[in-house]
Each structure stands twice: as structure tokens, then as C-alpha cells.
Design an enzyme around this catalytic site. Structure first.
Site, PDB file in Angstrom:
ATOM      1  N   LYS A 157      12.475  75.520   9.153  1.00  0.00           N
ATOM      2  CA  LYS A 157      13.623  74.608   9.075  1.00  0.00           C
ATOM      3  C   LYS A 157      13.211  73.256   8.505  1.00  0.00           C
ATOM      4  CE  LYS A 157      16.705  74.856  12.357  1.00  0.00           C
ATOM      5  NZ  LYS A 157      17.384  74.796  13.684  1.00  0.00           N
ATOM      6  N   GLY A 163      23.881  71.701   7.120  1.00  0.00           N
ATOM      7  CA  GLY A 163      24.745  72.598   6.368  1.00  0.00           C
ATOM      8  C   GLY A 163      24.093  73.915   6.009  1.00  0.00           C
ATOM      9  N   GLY A 164      23.062  74.316   6.754  1.00  0.00           N
ATOM     10  CA  GLY A 164      22.422  75.599   6.502  1.00  0.00           C
ATOM     11  C   GLY A 164      21.368  75.570   5.410  1.00  0.00           C
ATOM     12  N   GLU A 199      10.377  77.236  14.322  1.00  0.00           N
ATOM     13  CA  GLU A 199      10.747  77.501  15.709  1.00  0.00           C
ATOM     14  C   GLU A 199      11.096  78.966  15.894  1.00  0.00           C
ATOM     15  OE1 GLU A 199      14.027  74.817  16.309  1.00  0.00           O
ATOM     16  OE2 GLU A 199      15.505  76.328  15.722  1.00  0.00           O
ATOM     17  N   HIS A 207      26.139  79.538  19.817  1.00  0.00           N
ATOM     18  CA  HIS A 207      25.970  78.182  19.304  1.00  0.00           C
ATOM     19  C   HIS A 207      27.039  77.325  19.988  1.00  0.00           C
ATOM     20  CE1 HIS A 207      25.326  75.424  15.563  1.00  0.00           C
ATOM     21  NE2 HIS A 207      25.717  74.721  16.598  1.00  0.00           N
ATOM     22  N   GLU A 274      23.863  69.810  19.815  1.00  0.00           N
ATOM     23  CA  GLU A 274      24.026  71.238  19.545  1.00  0.00           C
ATOM     24  C   GLU A 274      22.951  72.037  20.282  1.00  0.00           C
ATOM     25  OE1 GLU A 274      25.040  72.468  15.704  1.00  0.00           O
ATOM     26  OE2 GLU A 274      26.237  70.687  15.257  1.00  0.00           O
ATOM     27  N   ASN A 289      23.943  65.707  15.907  1.00  0.00           N
ATOM     28  CA  ASN A 289      24.658  65.187  14.748  1.00  0.00           C
ATOM     29  C   ASN A 289      25.216  63.811  15.079  1.00  0.00           C
ATOM     30  OD1 ASN A 289      24.404  67.385  12.857  1.00  0.00           O
ATOM     31  ND2 ASN A 289      25.733  68.543  14.226  1.00  0.00           N
ATOM     32  N   ARG A 291      27.522  61.844  13.862  1.00  0.00           N
ATOM     33  CA  ARG A 291      28.748  61.592  13.096  1.00  0.00           C
ATOM     34  C   ARG A 291      29.913  62.342  13.716  1.00  0.00           C
ATOM     35  NH1 ARG A 291      29.245  66.609  11.024  1.00  0.00           N
ATOM     36  NH2 ARG A 291      27.351  67.710  10.364  1.00  0.00           N
TER      37      ARG A 291
END
Length: 447
Positions: A157, A163-164, A199, A207, A274, A289, A291
Site C-alpha cells: 500500500k 481511491g484504491g 500489511e 469495511h 476507517e 480521512n 475531509r
């Protein structure tokens, strides 16, 4: 309170922010690219400033043009919406240097929490459970060594991902070098930062995200959870609140963890913690996040709070007007993202003129969009056309209400995902609430 706010975004979220400002008696400035000159949000704002050509790098990511527009129009604050510059620490810092309030956390907090590797260390030190893994990996040799220690499957990651992008799933040791290179290269191209960590990949997980809001007086309030497990390539398609999987006990535990996470960094304004939750209801911090989230309307529906207004109030230095004890989730809300994509053709993006538009109505039905008949959907930006949100007393009623709303929704001129959402809402695994992040892949809908 501010008298004028500039919205540094476009599309439906710009419309959403302008509406909140109008209700608060705040004047608005819209910035737009040449491709968005005829957009709905531009006509709704009190003032509009063209900031460049269609490409986002030349317009919506052009910090100098946006700040110049703010200074010239006398805007006291900038609301970044989501995406684009909303989690850009440099932009937040430049706003501060220009004497303009950035409606969001400080640049220091954005930097800290945007670095996912540092954020995980911070949460671990605060006692928040995190997914087993390793810190930043410097080269392929180290990646292979750490991968063997962590075990397969695992995720590579990007530190600055979102956004993936900058994520690779690896199931075998021989695939680590290639996946590591690809993830680093994608992250470098997308975020200007190619650093990656690894990870453990948790299979069959939920999720779940917790919405928090914090003022400048030390008050931290958790506004409940959102279930975001229906995803395609790490992009959320459908969200609901409350989660059908979360028990009252688990909700309380996750709320405490979210509050601890916010307290550990002295967080300010709106934020989302998250988590990944396994079948045994063990939860692990994934990221924070800093925002407004795309899916914020489901929280608004079940709490009765206008999150955009509270973002603005907190940024203006006002205290929260409610306590944790006063927050109670009421009913069940579902949001379906309607994207200009063709699910039957590898989710190919679609653009063109909207020849007919009919928006569903009725009690507790909401469609957040910037569409109108004859509007031309441009090819330059995110494919989101709008968000259809419903709320009812029970989950079963909310599902029926959403199906009815989807049947009533008419968008002609572009291909979109409303029929796909109907398929999701009819799936037995979705209906019983046991679906996980692998839901779309199991149904062959991930391509």
C-alpha cells in the site's frame, strides 16, 4: 462567522456546499474550469471565477489560481469538498499563509494522517488496534523479507494512497518484486510519493467507518458508523448506516477507539476513521480521512445533522452544539452512487449530453447531483453523476425505498450504474447483511 466562502471543487459536492452556505446566509464563490463553465454549481454560486483549462492539473489542482480567486473576491474561507485538494497539506498551509481559513484540519494534521505508515504507528501508540504489517519498505529485497514475515496474502500500500491507487494484492512470494515496483510507480505518478508499506490482507472482512467531529474546545463526538463493504477495486459503490453487522457493543467499542484516535492527534473538524472488521467482530484501524466523505449523507439522514454546516461552524471557531450523549441513530439510510460507467463493458466511462433527467421524489428520498437536462457530462473528471440516498424506519423498508427510487430515476444520454445497484440490492448476501469487501468479486462484477 464567515461572510463569504470559496468552494474549491466541482460537481455535486460543490452544489451541496453552496446549498449549505445559502441556508447559513453565507455568500459563495465558485471556481470552474473551461469545461465546467455551464455547470449547475457555477450558476448557483454568487460569484464565479474561471481558473483554467479542463485538465485538473491546470484548474482544480492549480493552487495559485484558486488562492488568487479567493483573495480577489474577498473570500474568508475555502471549502475543499472531497478529493482534489481536500487532503493536500501544502494547500492548507498556503491558505493559512494567505490569511484564509481552510475548512478542515490543520496542514500538520493532514500531513500526519495522510502518511498512512505514520498514522498507523500513531494509532498503535494510542491503543487503537491496527492490521499486522510492517513500516515503509525501501527496496524489493526488504519487501520479500518482510512479506515472508507477515505471511500471505498481503497488501502493498502507498503511504500517500487513496481511491484504491497504489495498492497491490500479493498471494505468492515470487510476485512481490513486480507488485512492489508497480505499487510504487503508481503511487509516485498519482501522489508524487512512491513510498509503500505492507500489511496482512484480511479476507472476508467488513469495511466500517466511524464519523467523528471535533471542535477547537476539546469536544469529540462520534456520529456512528457507515457500512462501506460494497466496493469495486477499493472504490465504494453503496453505503448504509447503521451497519447490519455492527452490534451495540461493537459500536460502542469502535466509537471509543475512534475518539481515542482523534484525541491522540488533537484532531479538529470533520474526520472519518476507517476500520476493517473480521467475522469475529475484531476491528483494525486502516486509515483516517481528514475531509468530508462522499457518503456523508447517510450519516446526516440517521443523525439529523447537517455535516457541511457543522464543518463551517467548527472552522469559524464555534463550539459543537451537541454532546455524545445527545447523538442517537434513528432509522436506516442507504446511499447508491450513480456513476457514468458501463458495467457490461468493463466499467468503461461514459460521457455526453443528458437528454432526459427525472429525479425521484417522496419522503426521505434525496439525490445529490449537479445534473440537469442538456448538461454535457465532460470526459475529464470523476465519473460520479450523483448519489441517491433514502432513509426509512428499518433496513428492509430502506431497501424497498431505494429500489423504488432507482426505478424512478431516469438519466438518458449516458450509460450509468443504476441497474447494477438494483442487482446489488436484490442479492441474498446483501439482503441478509453478511456481505464483505469481496462481495463484488464473488459475483464476477469486479472487472
Amino acid at each position: 462567522m464567515f461572510s463569504k466562502i470559496l468552494i474549491a471543487n466541482r460537481g455535486e459536492i460543490a452544489v451541496r456546499i453552496i446549498r449549505a452556505c445559502k441556508e447559513m446566509g453565507i455568500a459563495t464563490v465558485a471556481v470552474f474550469s473551461e469545461a465546467d463553465r455551464d455547470s449547475l454549481y457555477v450558476s448557483l454560486a454568487d460569484e464565479g471565477v474561471c481558473i483554467g483549462p479542463p485538465k485538473v492539473q491546470d484548474s482544480y489542482l492549480n493552487m495559485a489560481a484558486i488562492l488568487t480567486a479567493a483573495v480577489q473576491t474577498g473570500a474568508q474561507a475555502i471549502h475543499p469538498g472531497y478529493g482534489l485538494l481536500s487532503e493536500n497539506a501544502r494547500f492548507s498551509r498556503l491558505c493559512r499563509e494567505c490569511g484564509i481559513v481552510f475548512i478542515g484540519p490543520s496542514p500538520e494534521l493532514i500531513s500526519l494522517l495522510g502518511d498512512k505508515d505514520t498514522a498507523k504507528r500513531t494509532m498503535r501508540e494510542a491503543g487503537v488496534p491496527v492490521v499486522p504489517g510492517c513500516e515503509l519498505v525501501q527496496d524489493e529485497e526488504t519487501a520479500c523479507r518482510e512479506a515472508q514475515r507477515i505471511g500471505f496474502p498481503l497488501l502493498i500500500k502507498a503511504r500517500a494512497g487513496g481511491g484504491g491507487r497504489g495498492i497491490r494484492l500479493v498471494e505468492h512470494l515470487e510476485n512481490v518484486p513486480g507488485a512492489f515496483q508497480a505499487a510504487c510507480a503508481e503511487a509516485k505518478a498519482a501522489f508524487g510519493d512512491g513510498a509503500c508499506y505492507m500489511e496482512k490482507y484480511l479476507k472476508q472482512v467488513k469495511h466500517i467507518e466511524m464519523q467523528i467531529i471535533c471542535d477547537h474546545f476539546g469536544h469529540v463526538v462520534c456520529l456512528g458508523e457507515r457500512e462501506c463493504s460494497v466496493q469495486r477495486k477499493n472504490q465504494k459503490l453503496l453505503e448504509e448506516s447503521p451497519s447490519p453487522f455492527v452490534t451495540p457493543e461493537l459500536r460502542e467499542q469502535m466509537a471509543r477507539a475512534a475518539a481515542a484516535a482523534a484525541g491522540a492527534v488533537q484532531y479538529r473538524n470533520l474526520g472519518t476513521i476507517e476500520f476493517l472488521v473480521d467475522s469475529e467482530r475484531n476491528f483494525y484501524f486502516m486509515e483516517m480521512n481528514t475531509r468530508l466523505q462522499v457518503e456523508h449523507p447517510v450519516t446526516e439522514m440517521v443523525t439529523g445533522l447537517d455535516l457541511v454546516k457543522w464543518q463551517i461552524r467548527v472552522a469559524a471557531g464555534l463550539p459543537l452544539g451537541f454532546t455524545q450523549e445527545e447523538i442517537a441513530l434513528s432509522g436506516h439510510a442507504i446511499e447508491c452512487r450513480i456513476n457514468a460507467e458501463d458495467p457490461a463493458n468493463n466499467f468503461l466511462p461514459s460521457c455526453g449530453k443528458i437528454s432526459l433527467l427525472h429525479i425521484p421524489g417522496g419522503p426521505w428520498v434525496r439525490f445529490d447531483t449537479a445534473l440537469y437536462t442538456d448538461y454535457v457530462v465532460p470526459p475529464y473528471y470523476d465519473s460520479l453523476l450523483g448519489k441517491l440516498i433514502v432513509c426509512a424506519q428499518t433496513r428492509e423498508e430502506a431497501v424497498r425505498k431505494m429500489r423504488a427510487a432507482l426505478c424512478e430515476l431516469v438519466i438518458e444520454g449516458v450509460t450509468h450504474t443504476a441497474e447494477l445497484q438494483m442487482e446489488i440490492l436484490s442479492d441474498p448476501e446483501f439482503l441478509d447483511g453478511t456481505y464483505t469487501t469481496g462481495f463484488m468479486e464473488k459475483r464476477g462484477l469486479l472487472c
